[in-house]
Design an enzyme around this catalytic site. Structure first.
Site, PDB file in Angstrom:
ATOM      1  N   HIS A 241       1.292  -1.179   0.120  1.00 19.45           N
ATOM      2  CA  HIS A 241      -0.148  -0.028  -0.064  1.00 19.45           C
ATOM      3  C   HIS A 241       1.224   1.648  -0.532  1.00 19.45           C
ATOM      4  O   HIS A 241       0.476   2.291  -0.881  1.00 19.45           O
ATOM      5  CB  HIS A 241      -0.786   0.262   1.318  1.00 19.45           C
ATOM      6  CG  HIS A 241      -1.707  -1.305   1.050  1.00 19.45           C
ATOM      7  ND1 HIS A 241      -3.081  -1.532   0.183  1.00 19.45           N
ATOM      8  CD2 HIS A 241      -2.270  -2.278   2.788  1.00 19.45           C
ATOM      9  CE1 HIS A 241      -3.718  -2.060   1.734  1.00 19.45           C
ATOM     10  NE2 HIS A 241      -2.830  -2.723   2.127  1.00 19.45           N
TER      11      HIS A 241
HETATM   12  O1  RIB Z   1      -5.431  -0.436   4.747  1.00 21.39           O
HETATM   13  C1  RIB Z   1      -4.124  -0.011   4.302  1.00 21.39           C
HETATM   14  C2  RIB Z   1      -3.295   0.523   5.285  1.00 21.39           C
HETATM   15  O2  RIB Z   1      -3.663   0.342   6.475  1.00 21.39           O
HETATM   16  C3  RIB Z   1      -1.948   1.273   5.508  1.00 21.39           C
HETATM   17  O3  RIB Z   1      -1.251   1.978   5.671  1.00 21.39           O
HETATM   18  C4  RIB Z   1      -1.146   0.113   5.407  1.00 21.39           C
HETATM   19  O4  RIB Z   1       0.060   0.580   6.724  1.00 21.39           O
HETATM   20  C5  RIB Z   1      -2.151   0.775   7.039  1.00 21.39           C
HETATM   21  O5  RIB Z   1      -1.886   1.848   8.066  1.00 21.39           O
END
Ligand code: RIB
Ligand code: CA
Length: 311
Positions: A241
């Site tokens: 992500h």
């Molecule tokens: O949903 C994914 C996000 O939530 C990413 O930033 C992961 O690190 C968590 O913080």
């Protein structure tokens, strides 16, 4: 001219890879890293941010601890994804570098006031509590922000912590509402695009093949946190992500999206934290966010491996 950024983060293995990418890329200048409670409690996110800076050989980076809970709700964490430490996978030594004494919110305010208007980009990778708190405490800084490039939300990919919401927005929907209504240019990396940045076996092997401490660390972090997503989505790897935020700053043409209206659900328990994106333009609500939906995944991972290889 390197782009000045503040990374606001809740490490988290994917945050860690994003921080490594930023610290090894000359296109961005990290003015500071502000930790926020999210994946794991604040004490751990503030510790993990320093572990990553030391892994990058950058104990000089300013790291600050910020808010330890969301504006209104009680903190929801994600140890089920990231492990108890938040950086489970490899064995990691405690950091030596200290936290800076200032509160992260004050660092964000002071930096935006000190730097020329429109020259600092905020890069939130976790819940938006620190950013929203800074905007509320010092409204004069909002107009000074160049751009907010954040990981959070979802439209076609809906939710990953509830059926309706992505984790970062879900944890602090009131903070997200303040940020999305700030009037500043916002670029969003939602699950719609991050779910296309999958750590497939060949991509993880490419990190391992670097034969460096950083490359091995990234591979071991990925091995750990992909077990959750592969099981849940049956996908060929885990979505990486947060590095999408930094990848966008370095090579924006890797990403495609649409400038749309995005509003945050804060009233309903059922859909709390949902990012209601008007992707099809069915309302006349003001367009406030560049909402990414696609990326060149091979190009993104080629960039990542090349840059991590520099560490
Ligand atoms: O949903 C994914 C996000 O939530 C990413 O930033 C992961 O690190 C968590 O913080
Ligand atoms: Ca994160």
């Amino acid at each position: 001219m390197a782009r000045k950024i503040i990374i606001d983060t809740d490490p988290g293995q994917d945050d860690a890879v994003a921080i490594l990418l930023a610290l090894t890329s000359p296109e961005v200048e990290v003015l500071g890293i502000t930790a926020v409670a999210g994946n794991v409690p604040l004490e751990l996110t503030a510790k993990n941010a320093r572990i990553v800076c030391e892994l990058a050989g950058r104990p000089d980076v300013k790291v600050f601890a910020g808010c330890d809970r969301p504006l209104r709700h009680t903190l929801v964490t994600a140890e089920h994804v990231h492990g108890k430490t938040g950086l489970d996978g490899p064995k990691l030594a405690d950091p030596v570098m200290p936290l800076r004494p200032e509160h992260a919110v004050d660092f964000i305010i002071d930096t935006l006031r000190a730097e020329p208007t429109g020259t600092v980009t905020l890069c939130p990778l976790g819940p938006l509590t620190n950013i929203a708190t800074a905007f509320e405490k010092a409204p004069d800084i909002v107009g000074k922000v160049q751009e907010i490039v954040l990981m959070g939300g979802a439209y076609f990919q809906v939710g990953n912590i509830t059926p309706a919401a992505e984790f970062n927005i879900y944890v602090d929907p009131e903070a997200a509402d303040i940020v999305f209504k700030s009037g500043r240019p916002i670029t969003v990396m939602p699950l719609d695009v991050t779910h296309k940045a999958l750590t497939t076996a060949p991509r993880v092997q490419a990190f391992r093949d670097l034969g460096s401490k950083a490359g091995t660390m990234v591979a071991e972090w990925t091995d750990f946190f992909e077990r959750f997503d592969k099981e849940k989505y049956g996908s060929a790897g885990a979505p990486l992500h947060d590095p999408c935020v930094i990848g966008y700053l370095i090579q924006p043409d890797l990403f495609q999206g649409r400038h749309v209206n995005v509003e945050i659900e804060t009233q309903s328990d059922l859909t709390r934290g949902m990012t209601v994106a008007d992707w099809w333009g069915v309302t006349d609500r003001a367009k406030n966010a560049m909402f990414m939906g696609d990326l060149d995944a091979d190009g993104f991972f080629a960039l990542l491996v090349e840059r991590i290889g520099r560490l």
